[in-house]
Design an enzyme around this catalytic site. Structure first.
Site, short mmCIF file in Angstrom:
data_model
loop_
_atom_site.label_atom_id
_atom_site.label_comp_id
_atom_site.label_asym_id
_atom_site.label_seq_id
_atom_site.Cartn_x
_atom_site.Cartn_y
_atom_site.Cartn_z
N ASP A 35 13.33 -6.65 -2.11
CA ASP A 35 12.04 -6.31 -1.53
C ASP A 35 12.13 -6.43 -0.01
O ASP A 35 12.76 -7.35 0.52
CB ASP A 35 10.96 -7.25 -2.08
CG ASP A 35 9.55 -6.76 -1.81
OD1 ASP A 35 8.85 -6.41 -2.79
OD2 ASP A 35 9.14 -6.73 -0.63
N GLN A 97 -1.30 -3.79 -6.44
CA GLN A 97 -0.23 -2.78 -6.56
C GLN A 97 -0.38 -1.81 -5.40
O GLN A 97 -1.47 -1.27 -5.15
CB GLN A 97 -0.32 -2.02 -7.89
CG GLN A 97 0.85 -1.05 -8.08
CD GLN A 97 0.84 -0.31 -9.42
OE1 GLN A 97 -0.10 -0.45 -10.21
NE2 GLN A 97 1.86 0.49 -9.65
N HIS A 103 7.20 -1.01 -11.38
CA HIS A 103 8.23 -1.94 -10.89
C HIS A 103 7.90 -3.37 -11.29
O HIS A 103 6.74 -3.75 -11.43
CB HIS A 103 8.39 -1.87 -9.37
CG HIS A 103 7.12 -2.06 -8.59
ND1 HIS A 103 6.16 -1.09 -8.46
CD2 HIS A 103 6.64 -3.13 -7.90
CE1 HIS A 103 5.15 -1.53 -7.72
NE2 HIS A 103 5.42 -2.78 -7.38
N HIS A 105 8.55 -7.31 -10.02
CA HIS A 105 9.01 -8.22 -8.98
C HIS A 105 9.75 -9.35 -9.69
O HIS A 105 9.17 -10.03 -10.55
CB HIS A 105 7.84 -8.84 -8.21
CG HIS A 105 7.01 -7.87 -7.43
ND1 HIS A 105 7.12 -7.73 -6.07
CD2 HIS A 105 6.04 -7.01 -7.83
CE1 HIS A 105 6.24 -6.84 -5.65
NE2 HIS A 105 5.57 -6.38 -6.70
#
Ligand code: DGP
Length: 117
Positions: A35, A97, A103, A105
């Site tokens: 990230d 979001q 996705h 995390h």
């Protein structure tokens, strides 16, 4: 990429390799990369290659690909030697979001408190 990929989807572009990312692992159906704004020592995003807006849509479209995405997250946790980890899927703008390509995390490497904020 499938033909219905939005041209402006950030994660589709990362999957396609047209936007760079720090890729840590990949599988047939998923890609894992760090990230840009890490919230923990390990903060990796695990995304399906298929463009769907969120995780529930991925479950509907292909349970096998959802399993592949979760499995890749677990593999990265092992790769990073995490004794424990958290998987988060923000779903909807009200839940923060911001990228509407499914996705996970993967968070770890520090004490993770409960309840989350
Ligand atoms: P969410 O808010 O749950 O939709 O998570 C989106 C995440 O994507 C957020 O934690 C920041 C991350 N992010 C945004 N832009 C980029 C980028 O260009 N590269 C990478 N690696 N991560 C990004």
């Amino acid at each position: 990429m499938s033909e219905n990929v939005p041209e402006d989807c950030l994660f589709c572009r990362i999957v396609a390799g047209t936007i760079p990312a720090d890729v840590v692992a990949e599988s047939e159906h998923s890609l894992a990369f760090r990230d840009l704004d890490p919230q923990a020592p390990t903060h990796v995003l695990v995304v399906p290659r298929r463009h769907v807006p969120d995780l529930a849509a991925l479950a509907t479209a292909s349970p096998g690909e959802l399993a592949d995405t979760v499995g890749l997250a677990a593999a990265v946790a092992g790769q990073e030697h995490l004794p424990g980890y958290r998987i988060v899927a923000n779903t909807g703008a009200a839940a923060q979001q911001s990228v509407f390509h499914a996705h996970l995390h993967l968070l770890g490497g520090r004490e993770l408190r409960w309840p989350p904020g």
